[in-house]
Design a protein around this motif. Structure first.
Motif, short mmCIF file in Angstrom:
data_model
loop_
_atom_site.label_atom_id
_atom_site.label_comp_id
_atom_site.label_asym_id
_atom_site.label_seq_id
_atom_site.Cartn_x
_atom_site.Cartn_y
_atom_site.Cartn_z
N UNK A 282 0.81 -1.22 0.00
CA UNK A 282 0.00 0.00 0.00
C UNK A 282 0.85 1.27 0.00
N UNK A 283 2.14 1.14 0.23
CA UNK A 283 3.00 2.33 0.30
C UNK A 283 3.34 2.82 -1.11
N UNK A 284 3.48 4.14 -1.22
CA UNK A 284 3.87 4.73 -2.50
C UNK A 284 5.37 4.54 -2.72
N UNK A 285 5.73 4.39 -3.98
CA UNK A 285 7.14 4.21 -4.32
C UNK A 285 7.99 5.38 -3.80
N UNK A 286 7.48 6.59 -3.92
CA UNK A 286 8.25 7.77 -3.50
C UNK A 286 8.48 7.83 -2.00
N UNK A 287 7.62 7.14 -1.26
CA UNK A 287 7.74 7.16 0.21
C UNK A 287 8.44 5.93 0.76
N UNK A 288 8.67 4.94 -0.10
CA UNK A 288 9.29 3.70 0.39
C UNK A 288 10.39 3.27 -0.58
N UNK A 289 11.59 3.79 -0.35
CA UNK A 289 12.76 3.43 -1.13
C UNK A 289 13.54 2.37 -0.33
N UNK A 290 13.47 1.11 -0.74
CA UNK A 290 14.09 0.03 0.04
C UNK A 290 15.56 -0.22 -0.29
N UNK A 291 16.12 0.60 -1.15
CA UNK A 291 17.48 0.34 -1.65
C UNK A 291 18.49 1.34 -1.09
N UNK A 292 19.76 0.94 -1.02
CA UNK A 292 20.80 1.82 -0.46
C UNK A 292 21.28 2.88 -1.46
N UNK A 293 20.31 3.63 -1.98
CA UNK A 293 20.61 4.73 -2.88
C UNK A 293 19.86 5.97 -2.39
N UNK A 294 20.38 7.16 -2.62
CA UNK A 294 19.71 8.38 -2.16
C UNK A 294 18.32 8.53 -2.79
N UNK A 295 17.42 9.16 -2.06
CA UNK A 295 16.05 9.33 -2.54
C UNK A 295 15.98 10.14 -3.83
N UNK A 296 16.86 11.13 -3.98
CA UNK A 296 16.87 11.91 -5.22
C UNK A 296 17.13 11.02 -6.43
N UNK A 297 18.05 10.08 -6.28
CA UNK A 297 18.34 9.16 -7.37
C UNK A 297 17.18 8.20 -7.59
N UNK A 298 16.58 7.74 -6.50
CA UNK A 298 15.44 6.82 -6.57
C UNK A 298 14.29 7.45 -7.37
N UNK A 299 13.96 8.69 -7.06
CA UNK A 299 12.89 9.38 -7.79
C UNK A 299 13.28 9.58 -9.26
N UNK A 300 14.55 9.92 -9.47
CA UNK A 300 15.03 10.11 -10.85
C UNK A 300 14.87 8.82 -11.66
N UNK A 301 15.23 7.69 -11.07
CA UNK A 301 15.13 6.41 -11.79
C UNK A 301 13.68 6.03 -12.06
N UNK A 302 12.80 6.36 -11.14
CA UNK A 302 11.36 6.12 -11.38
C UNK A 302 10.89 6.93 -12.58
N UNK A 303 11.22 8.22 -12.55
CA UNK A 303 10.75 9.11 -13.62
C UNK A 303 11.42 8.76 -14.96
#
Length: 403
Positions: A282-303
């Motif tokens: 139920x969690x949003x991808x932007x709020x639940x980054x399970x990987x050892x990478x910075x959130x800025x990169x996580x959002x970038x990879x999603x987009x």
């Protein structure tokens, strides 16, 4: 006995000091073409000088050299990283070892190393000449004649320590002695990516990444830094060192593949994603980054994969899931050029090591001619390894030049 060292850098000073220490009656001098000695020491390590690396096993130490590993493994039997630490500390330079095994002066100032070397050279009464550009070297019946812009020098022994020479006529003088020169190319550089949007994330660091050149087996491992021109950090620098010749042949235009999750493979990553969907669906991808990478990169990879950050984990499926998984472990970027790392220019190439006696650093072709440092076909990855090669080869050349 007149021993002349050509080149006033790290290897040159260590060669001169070793020569005068072992042969106190010899006349030892250093000829430096610029107005200052030890210029590269001054700027190295961001002005801090990474003196050596705390890899005290000589076999393991030698594995950090893309060119010269076997040669240095033997050379380190004479003077290794522990010897370097002992040498500087015994002369009053306090050193500090960091978690990555890099060793710097405790002062965090490269000037501490420069002052130590200059003080030692002056104490031993080594003659120091700046602004002496060597124009030619000639072998004579009595030794060597060295023509400089300031006049002629004669020497019984010559130690050449002019450093990496990417675009120099210097090697033509050495070739005239019959030496084989491995053509020099740059090593230790960062990657320019003018067309890649990831540059907008400048400053982002991934502590454990793996990078490889597409179509090649070489891998760079370690921290990766996104910069305003592309990518840097140990993983990139390592890859540029090991792949120096491959990248030169490609004119520094190639594709690289980044695994942002280090050693993680596709099967394990799919299992992780399935587990997250089951336990945190139920969690949003932007709020639940399970990987050892910075959130800025996580959002970038999603987009980058046209996945809306507000998508819930349980709704991630099909081609979007496949693209994200592939991007996390196999992210492709176009490299178009290189940038020198922190003004520290390192080259792969130089005097063929087969033509140098590892026990003395003497030329096998020209008796009385010695080489040390980066003028030889030796180069290391970042972390203090290039300086260690300079100290080691300089010490061996100096120790044997008066024999």
């Amino acid at each position: 006995m007149k021993i002349t060292i050509i080149g006033g850098g790290a290897a040159g000073f260590f060669a001169a000091i070793a020569a005068k220490s072992h042969f106190p009656d010899a006349h030892v001098c250093i000829l430096e073409k610029t107005s200052k000695f030890l210029g590269k020491v001054k700027i190295s390590g961001g002005g801090r000088c990474n003196v050596t690396n705390a890899t005290f096993n000589s076999r393991l130490l030698s594995e950090n050299y893309p060119r010269g590993e076997k040669f240095l493994r033997k050379a380190f039997e004479t003077f290794n990283a522990q010897d370097t630490v002992n040498w500087f500390e015994s002369r009053g330079v306090a050193l500090k070892t960091y978690p990555d095994n890099c060793i710097f002066p405790l002062s965090n100032e490269s000037q501490s190393i420069i002052d130590c070397l200059l003080q030692e050279a002056r104490k031993l009464r080594i003659e120091l000449y700046t602004s002496h550009s060597v124009e030619s070297i000639r072998k004579t019946d009595k030794g060597f004649e060295i023509e400089t812009n300031q006049g002629k020098h004669v020497a019984d022994r010559v130690i050449i320590t002019v450093g990496g020479q990417p675009k120099s006529t210097w090697f033509s003088a050495i070739e005239s002695f019959g030496h084989n020169i491995i053509p020099p190319v740059p090593s230790l550089f960062t990657f320019n990516m003018p067309k890649e949007p990831i540059k907008a994330l400048m400053g982002v660091v991934v502590e454990h990444a793996r990078v490889r050149i597409e179509g090649q087996k070489l891998v760079g491992i370690g921290p990766l830094l996104v910069t305003h021109w592309g990518m840097s950090g140990p993983a990139i620098l390592q890859l540029s060192a090991w792949g120096a010749r491959i990248l030169a042949e490609k004119d520094y235009c190639c594709s690289i593949l980044v695994n942002w999750l280090d050693e993680v493979k596709e099967e394990a990553l799919r299992a992780t994603c399935t587990s997250i969907q089951k336990n945190h669906g139920a969690k949003m991808l932007q709020n639940h980054n399970p990987f050892p990478i910075p959130n800025r990169l996580w959002i970038y990879l999603l987009e980058k994969n046209e996945i809306k950050p507000e998508t819930r984990w349980q709704d991630l499926a099909g081609k979007h899931a496949n693209k994200l998984i592939n991007t996390l472990i196999n992210d492709r970027y176009e490299v178009q050029g290189k940038t020198t790392f922190k003004e520290e220019f390192v080259t792969a190439g130089g005097i063929d090591l087969h033509e140098i006696d590892v026990k003395s650093m003497e030329s096998k072709r020209v008796p009385g001619l010695y080489f040390a440092g980066e003028v030889t076909d030796i180069d290391g990855i970042t972390g203090g390894f290039n300086f260690q090669a300079a100290w080691t080869t300089g010490y061996i050349a100096g120790k044997n030049a008066g024999v």
